[in-house]
Design a protein around this motif. Structure first.
Motif, PDB file in Angstrom:
ATOM      1  N   VAL A  25       0.875  -1.174   0.000  1.00  0.00           N
ATOM      2  CA  VAL A  25       0.000   0.000   0.000  1.00  0.00           C
ATOM      3  C   VAL A  25       0.911   1.223   0.000  1.00  0.00           C
ATOM      4  O   VAL A  25       1.733   1.382   0.906  1.00  0.00           O
ATOM      5  CB  VAL A  25      -0.930   0.015   1.235  1.00  0.00           C
ATOM      6  CG1 VAL A  25      -1.791   1.269   1.251  1.00  0.00           C
ATOM      7  CG2 VAL A  25      -1.798  -1.247   1.279  1.00  0.00           C
ATOM      8  N   PRO A  26       0.813   2.104  -1.020  1.00  0.00           N
ATOM      9  CA  PRO A  26       1.734   3.240  -1.101  1.00  0.00           C
ATOM     10  C   PRO A  26       1.649   4.151   0.124  1.00  0.00           C
ATOM     11  O   PRO A  26       0.581   4.295   0.736  1.00  0.00           O
ATOM     12  CB  PRO A  26       1.275   3.984  -2.364  1.00  0.00           C
ATOM     13  CG  PRO A  26       0.480   2.999  -3.141  1.00  0.00           C
ATOM     14  CD  PRO A  26      -0.130   2.056  -2.149  1.00  0.00           C
ATOM     15  N   ALA A  27       2.778   4.764   0.450  1.00  0.00           N
ATOM     16  CA  ALA A  27       2.825   5.671   1.612  1.00  0.00           C
ATOM     17  C   ALA A  27       1.771   6.765   1.497  1.00  0.00           C
ATOM     18  O   ALA A  27       1.121   7.126   2.492  1.00  0.00           O
ATOM     19  CB  ALA A  27       4.222   6.281   1.739  1.00  0.00           C
ATOM     20  N   VAL A  65       5.753   7.703   6.153  1.00  0.00           N
ATOM     21  CA  VAL A  65       4.352   7.979   6.498  1.00  0.00           C
ATOM     22  C   VAL A  65       4.283   9.020   7.618  1.00  0.00           C
ATOM     23  O   VAL A  65       3.534  10.006   7.543  1.00  0.00           O
ATOM     24  CB  VAL A  65       3.619   6.673   6.904  1.00  0.00           C
ATOM     25  CG1 VAL A  65       2.250   6.979   7.493  1.00  0.00           C
ATOM     26  CG2 VAL A  65       3.492   5.747   5.697  1.00  0.00           C
ATOM     27  N   LEU A  66       5.082   8.822   8.658  1.00  0.00           N
ATOM     28  CA  LEU A  66       5.067   9.757   9.792  1.00  0.00           C
ATOM     29  C   LEU A  66       5.521  11.151   9.368  1.00  0.00           C
ATOM     30  O   LEU A  66       5.054  12.160   9.912  1.00  0.00           O
ATOM     31  CB  LEU A  66       5.947   9.234  10.923  1.00  0.00           C
ATOM     32  CG  LEU A  66       5.390   8.011  11.671  1.00  0.00           C
ATOM     33  CD1 LEU A  66       6.452   7.429  12.592  1.00  0.00           C
ATOM     34  CD2 LEU A  66       4.144   8.367  12.467  1.00  0.00           C
ATOM     35  N   ALA A  67       6.429  11.212   8.382  1.00  0.00           N
ATOM     36  CA  ALA A  67       6.893  12.517   7.899  1.00  0.00           C
ATOM     37  C   ALA A  67       5.814  13.216   7.078  1.00  0.00           C
ATOM     38  O   ALA A  67       5.824  14.451   6.969  1.00  0.00           O
ATOM     39  CB  ALA A  67       8.152  12.332   7.058  1.00  0.00           C
ATOM     40  N   GLY A  68       4.883  12.440   6.513  1.00  0.00           N
ATOM     41  CA  GLY A  68       3.898  13.026   5.596  1.00  0.00           C
ATOM     42  C   GLY A  68       2.558  13.394   6.208  1.00  0.00           C
ATOM     43  O   GLY A  68       1.797  14.172   5.621  1.00  0.00           O
ATOM     44  N   ILE A  69       2.235  12.846   7.370  1.00  0.00           N
ATOM     45  CA  ILE A  69       0.912  13.115   7.947  1.00  0.00           C
ATOM     46  C   ILE A  69       0.814  14.540   8.477  1.00  0.00           C
ATOM     47  O   ILE A  69       1.801  15.161   8.843  1.00  0.00           O
ATOM     48  CB  ILE A  69       0.550  12.107   9.071  1.00  0.00           C
ATOM     49  CG1 ILE A  69       1.601  12.138  10.195  1.00  0.00           C
ATOM     50  CG2 ILE A  69       0.376  10.707   8.511  1.00  0.00           C
ATOM     51  CD1 ILE A  69       1.270  11.229  11.378  1.00  0.00           C
ATOM     52  N   GLN A  70      -0.422  15.067   8.492  1.00  0.00           N
ATOM     53  CA  GLN A  70      -0.696  16.373   9.098  1.00  0.00           C
ATOM     54  C   GLN A  70      -1.025  16.133  10.561  1.00  0.00           C
ATOM     55  O   GLN A  70      -2.136  15.733  10.894  1.00  0.00           O
ATOM     56  CB  GLN A  70      -1.901  17.026   8.401  1.00  0.00           C
ATOM     57  CG  GLN A  70      -1.686  17.323   6.938  1.00  0.00           C
ATOM     58  CD  GLN A  70      -0.727  18.494   6.734  1.00  0.00           C
ATOM     59  OE1 GLN A  70      -0.793  19.500   7.428  1.00  0.00           O
ATOM     60  NE2 GLN A  70       0.181  18.348   5.775  1.00  0.00           N
ATOM     61  N   ARG A  71      -0.056  16.342  11.437  1.00  0.00           N
ATOM     62  CA  ARG A  71      -0.300  16.034  12.858  1.00  0.00           C
ATOM     63  C   ARG A  71      -1.255  17.056  13.453  1.00  0.00           C
ATOM     64  O   ARG A  71      -0.981  18.247  13.457  1.00  0.00           O
ATOM     65  CB  ARG A  71       1.017  16.009  13.633  1.00  0.00           C
ATOM     66  CG  ARG A  71       1.947  14.921  13.088  1.00  0.00           C
ATOM     67  CD  ARG A  71       3.079  14.592  14.033  1.00  0.00           C
ATOM     68  NE  ARG A  71       4.061  13.761  13.337  1.00  0.00           N
ATOM     69  CZ  ARG A  71       4.875  12.919  13.943  1.00  0.00           C
ATOM     70  NH1 ARG A  71       4.837  12.767  15.244  1.00  0.00           N
ATOM     71  NH2 ARG A  71       5.739  12.204  13.241  1.00  0.00           N
TER      72      ARG A  71
END
Length: 301
Positions: A25-27, A65-71
């Protein structure tokens, strides 16, 4: 019937749900799923794991994934870490919470982590110690709290012992998992009654698989015992690798519908949650595993 006034839903779909998918599943798809789940009001979205890509290739892109999410403020994005190496990767990604996982069955511990229960705790102790020293929160998982795919029924006293050991390591919460989904409410209550004298109910969560269709009944029984944290997976993501063709995690939408019907507050929007589940299911090329999501979809058409 004394039920909690509010329940914290812990969304495990992006990690526990997706890790068994055969196709990568792509990031970008994982990032969109995590953001949509947080937008739906979930305060905890398990976002990946720092395990060896050899064993769980689907989680190899957790750092990306963690670098790309909007926290979002007030939302926790925990990750699973099996060892110090995993913890060091988690530090680099700026996580605030990690999870460690034990089993209540010796056979499962051997098959799943290639070590005994005692050896697994020898591995976890330095992980928990370093995480806590760095100001991270540590959550503990226990597999096979009702039964094991290799040994059969698991004694409630064995579950209580492992829960007590996780709490002693500094886990703020212990999640009790019926990994193969065979438990019934009577078995779940016997297990909770064994654990609660050692780890208070306000530090317990439940994590049910729905293999035999008992997950919602088991959640209701747990709520009646005062448990106020429930793990679930959007769209019912995550098969059960130990039971051929079995369903995996209970669907978050189905849990939320139950909680809404009981007047228990969660802060989660059911339509947004179902929409997130529908999107990831469409990407995976199959219908949602949530009965509630399918019912909502049929009303729209």
């Amino acid at each position: 019937m004394m039920l909690p006034k509010s329940v914290r839903m812990v969304e495990v779909g992006p990690r526990d749900g997706l890790q068994n998918e055969a196709q990568p599943v792509p990031a970008a798809v994982k990032i969109a799923l995590i953001d949509a789940l947080a937008d739906a009001g979930l305060a905890v979205v398990e976002s990946g794991s720092f395990v060896s890509p050899k064993w769980v290739p689907q989680m190899a892109d957790t750092a990306m994934v963690l670098a790309g999410i909007q926290r979002r403020p007030g939302v926790s994005y925990p990750v699973l870490v099996p060892n110090i190496k995993g913890l060091e990767e988690a530090f680099k990604s700026g996580v605030e919470e990690v999870a460690i996982f034990a089993a209540a069955s010796e056979s499962f511990a051997q098959r799943n982590t290639n070590c005994s229960i005692d050896e697994s705790f020898a591995r976890f102790a330095p992980v928990a110690e370093r995480a806590l020293a760095a100001g991270l929160r540590v959550r503990g998982y226990i597999s096979c709290v009702v039964a094991c795919p290799y040994e059969g029924p698991v004694a409630p006293a064995d579950v209580a012992m492992v829960a007590d050991r996780l709490a002693a390591l500094g886990c703020y919460e212990v999640s009790l998992g019926d990994t193969i989904g065979v438990g019934t409410p009577a078995q779940v209550l016997a297990m909770l009654d064994a654990v609660a004298p050692l780890v208070p109910v306000d530090r317990l969560a439940v994590h049910f698989h729905d293999t035999y269709g008992q997950a919602l009944a088991n959640i209701l029984a747990s709520l009646e015992r005062g448990v106020a944290v429930v793990d679930s997976s959007v769209a019912g993501l995550g098969g059960c690798p130990y039971a051929k063709g079995a369903t995996g995690n209970v669907a978050s939408e189905d849990v939320l519908y139950l909680l809404n019907g009981l007047g228990i507050s969660t802060g989660v929007d059911i339509d947004r949650l179902a929409a997130a589940g529908d999107r990831i299911s469409a990407h995976l090329g199959r219908p949602s595993g949530s009965r509630v999501a399918r019912a909502l979809a049929s009303k729209r058409h």
